[in-house]
Every structure is written in structure tokens, then in C-alpha cells.
Design a protein around this motif. Structure first.
Motif, PDB file in Angstrom:
ATOM      1  N   PRO A  96      -5.886  -9.214   5.798  1.00 44.81           N
ATOM      2  CA  PRO A  96      -5.951  -7.757   5.902  1.00 44.81           C
ATOM      3  C   PRO A  96      -4.780  -7.063   5.207  1.00 44.81           C
TER       4      PRO A  96
ATOM      5  N   TYR B 180       0.832  -1.203   0.000  1.00 38.14           N
ATOM      6  CA  TYR B 180       0.000   0.000   0.000  1.00 38.14           C
ATOM      7  C   TYR B 180       0.873   1.261   0.000  1.00 38.14           C
TER       8      TYR B 180
ATOM      9  N   TYR C  40      -7.001   4.133   1.189  1.00 40.13           N
ATOM     10  CA  TYR C  40      -6.227   3.213   0.358  1.00 40.13           C
ATOM     11  C   TYR C  40      -5.550   4.000  -0.775  1.00 40.13           C
TER      12      TYR C  40
HETATM   13  C1  LIG Z   1      -6.693  -6.120  -1.418  1.00 41.54           C
HETATM   14  C2  LIG Z   1      -7.320  -7.396  -0.994  1.00 41.54           C
HETATM   15  C3  LIG Z   1      -7.381  -7.737   0.366  1.00 41.54           C
HETATM   16  C4  LIG Z   1      -6.990  -6.766   1.463  1.00 41.54           C
HETATM   17  O1  LIG Z   1      -8.066  -5.856   1.639  1.00 41.54           O
HETATM   18  P1  LIG Z   1      -8.054  -4.720   2.775  1.00 41.54           P
HETATM   19  O2  LIG Z   1      -9.392  -4.099   2.668  1.00 41.54           O
HETATM   20  O3  LIG Z   1      -6.952  -3.791   2.424  1.00 41.54           O
HETATM   21  O4  LIG Z   1      -7.814  -5.403   4.060  1.00 41.54           O
HETATM   22  C5  LIG Z   1      -7.840  -8.992   0.694  1.00 41.54           C
HETATM   23  N1  LIG Z   1      -8.264  -9.861  -0.258  1.00 41.54           N
HETATM   24  C6  LIG Z   1      -8.260  -9.556  -1.569  1.00 41.54           C
HETATM   25  C7  LIG Z   1      -8.754 -10.544  -2.553  1.00 41.54           C
HETATM   26  C8  LIG Z   1      -7.802  -8.312  -1.977  1.00 41.54           C
HETATM   27  O5  LIG Z   1      -7.809  -7.985  -3.277  1.00 41.54           O
END
Ligand SMILES: *Cc1c(COP(=O)(O)O)cnc(C)c1O
Length: 355
Positions: free
Chosen positions: A209, A42, A338
Motif C-alpha cells: 500500500p 506521495y 494521489y
Molecule cells: C504505486 C504502486 C503501489 C501502491 O499503490 P496504492 O494504490 O497507492 O496503494 C503498489 N504497487 C505498485 C506496482 C505501484 O506502482
């Protein structure tokens, strides 16, 4: 370049990221918590973040693309490293060579994969990646295909987990549970950051996460349970006094209503400061808010520092830190945290803090 010569400094607190990972583990007793380090963690630096999480005991990592996996494979040598974006034709050999786990989301990808452990992605409502219901039904009846597939996890992704009252959460959970009865028994993986906070029903064998590790609030509207991770300080390059009626910056979209002191700071939209913050954003000096005035330009941004005589060329303004979180900046910019983090620029002098 030494910190004291830099025009801008981004400090990343790796201990806070590890502390956030531990907080998420405590909230997800049903199974381990992976580190999602896609998009260069990120924007914060995937090799540094992955190494810190690995040192703390994290043994599951997710990235979006193959090249991102290659950039961190060395620092997480014995961990599962999975690529969310699916299997692009011709890349299978690289997965085997580097012990990477593909996340397969179509029958075509399943057929192109030659047999090592893989994660199976099922679509329960996002309509982006993952097996569609008809493909899933086809797979469920196809013993030959299932027999050659070594399913490490069955994965699905929530579309609105940051909104606990959104009916899609319960609907996706119900669909996911139905999917699991159709396939051979395998561990499953569901919650992203906000999903972890939806309650025990959303617990699975592996949480995924990203955002919450990096200090974004997984529970919008409620106090942020995560520790802040980033500080961004930028230097004041120039200070000038302008009379009432003078305008500031491109197209003169801000005009001084009174004699005003303007500080010009060393960052702009090329550093990820969103141009939509023009006339909206803020910086902080010595605990005081100073409003962003005029248009954000590529390399420069102007602030109204009237009444703050301490603001002088060479001093520092806080753009992200204890007074202003990435979520706060996102709100002012009309985006989410994000995008603020993943936009953070390549020109910042980066400092990684550990105890
Ligand atoms: C980006 C992503 C995550 C992480 O999501 P967050 O909202 O940042 O915790 C988890 N699983 C998948 C499939 C993603 O694309």
C-alpha cells in the motif's frame, strides 16, 4: 524559517501514518505489509516517512526509481528496498552496492541482472510493466534462466482495485494464480491499498500500500477506514471589500453579485493547488467554508470571506485538514487524491509530528 514566519505550513502526522500501516496489517493477515514511499512518499517526505515506518517494524519498502531508493537507503538499513520501475541499462552495479532489489519486468532485464535476489513482475492486465504472457511462457520453459534467477517475490499490480465490482479484479487474480503454477514456487505480492480491502482472496505474502498509508480512502464510496495524515494551513495576505460588479483575478472569471469581502491567500498552482479549482474550491476558517472565487494564480488564491469578520491579514485558512481531506480537494479539482498529495508544493514550511 520558523513556523510563525511562514506563509504556509504543511503538517504531516507520522504517528497517523504508522497507525494506518498497523490498520493495514490487521487487514492483511496473509503476509507483511510494505511501505510504498515512491514520489517522495506521495509528496509527504520519503526519508521521514520511511524512518517512521521502519521504527515501527516495517521491513519492506518500494520506490519507483533508483534515485528514490538511494534517498532512503540510509534510514531503512536492514530492510528490503525494491525499485518498481525496472532495471535501466547501466544501473545494475548501484543495486548491488546499495543492496537494492530490482523489480524485473522483461526477459531483457532478467538477462541484464547479475544474480542477486530480484522481484519478478508479471503483467496480468495493466500492459505497462511486467512480463507479457509470451515472455512468461518463454521464461517458464527456460531452466537456465530460471536457475540463475533468485526470485524474492513474484509481483503483479491491480488495475481497478478501488472498484470492488470491476470484473478485472477477479480476472487479474485468476491470471496471477495461473502464473504462479508456471514458475518455481516463490512468495507473491499482489494487493495495493484498495486491493487489501477486496477480501482474503487478494491476500498475498506481501501487500504494497501507498495511498492508504497517507490517509487516502482505499474504499471510495464507503467511510474512510484510514486516519487523516496531513494539514495544510495558508496565511491570509490581504483582505479587501469590493463592490457588486467588481471582478476578481486573471480574466475576471468571477464577478461579485453583491458587496463582497475578498481574502487573498498565500498559495497557488505553483504550490500544487490545482488550477481547475478556479471558482470551485474551498478553504475553511474557524469551522466555516469560504468559497474559492476567481482563477487560482501561481502564488495567490482568492476566497469570498463575506460575513467572516475574523478573517484578517496574517490569519490562517485551512486548505487540508479536518474539514477538507485530500480526497475532497481532488473531487473538486477533477482528479484523485494521489495527484493532490504528489502535487503538494516545495514552498510549504513542513512540520513532522510524532508523539
Ligand atoms: C504505486 C504502486 C503501489 C501502491 O499503490 P496504492 O494504490 O497507492 O496503494 C503498489 N504497487 C505498485 C506496482 C505501484 O506502482
Amino acid at each position: 524559517m520558523p513556523t510563525d514566519a511562514a506563509p504556509s505550513v504543511l503538517e504531516v502526522d507520522l504517528d497517523a501514518i504508522v497507525a494506518n500501516w498497523r490498520t493495514l496489517q490487521a487487514r492483511h493477515p496473509s503476509g507483511p505489509v510494505a511501505g510504498v514511499v515512491k514520489a517522495d512518499a506521495y509528496g509527504l517526505g520519503a526519508p521521514q516517512v520511511a524512518a517512521a515506518l521502519h521504527a515501527a517494524g516495517c521491513r519492506h519498502f518500494f520506490v519507483a526509481y533508483l534515485q528514490e531508493a538511494l534517498a532512503v537507503r540510509d534510514v531503512v538499513p536492514d530492510a528490503m528496498l525494491a525499485v518498481l520501475g525496472g532495471l535501466i541499462p547501466g544501473t545494475g552495479a548501484a543495486y548491488t552496492t546499495h543492496d537494492l532489489t530490482p523489480v524485473l519486468g522483461s526477459l531483457d532485464e532478467i538477462d541484464r541482472w547479475f544474480g542477486g535476489p530480484a522481484i519478478l513482475h508479471v503483467d496480468t492486465g495493466m500492459s505497462r510493466l511486467g512480463l507479457a504472457p509470451d515472455e512468461l511462457a518463454q521464461l517458464a520453459q527456460d531452466r537456465t534462466r530460471l536457475d540463475r534467477l533468485k526470485i524474492r517475490y513474484i509481483l503483479s499490480h491491480l488495475a481497478a482495485s478501488e472498484l470492488p465490482d470491476d470484473p478485472s479484479n477477479a480476472l487479474q487474480l485468476q491470471r496471477f494464480q495461473a502464473v504462479r503454477t508456471m514458475l518455481p514456487a516463490a512468495p507473491f505480492s499482489l494487493a495495493n491499498s484498495s486491493g487489501i480491502f477486496l477480501g482474503p482472496a487478494f491476500g498475498s505474502d506481501l501487500a504494497r500500500p501507498g495511498a492508504a498509508l497517507y490517509g487516502l480512502n482505499p474504499t471510495p464510496g464507503l467511510p474512510n477506514p484510514m486516519r487523516p495524515v496531513v494539514r495544510l494551513s495558508v496565511r491570509v495576505l490581504a483582505v479587501r471589500d469590493i463592490p457588486a460588479g467588481a471582478s476578481v483575478g486573471y480574466n475576471g472569471i468571477w464577478t461579485a453579485a453583491r458587496p463582497t469581502r475578498i481574502a487573498t491567500a498565500a498559495l497557488g498552482y505553483a504550490d500544487g493547488l490545482h488550477r481547475t479549482l478556479s471558482n470551485h474550491g474551498s478553504a475553511w476558517f474557524d469551522g466555516n467554508r469560504v468559497p474559492l472565487v476567481g482563477r487560482v494564480s501561481m502564488d495567490l488564491t482568492t476566497f469570498d470571506v463575506t460575513g467572516h469578520p475574523g478573517v484578517q491579514p496574517g490569519c490562517w485558512l485551512e486548505i487540508l485538514g479536518s474539514h477538507q481531506s485530500p480526497d475532497d480537494v481532488a473531487q473538486a479539482a477533477g482528479t484523485n487524491g494521489y495527484e493532490v498529495l504528489t502535487s503538494l508544493g516545495r514552498r510549504f514550511h513542513r512540520v513532522y509530528r510524532t508523539a
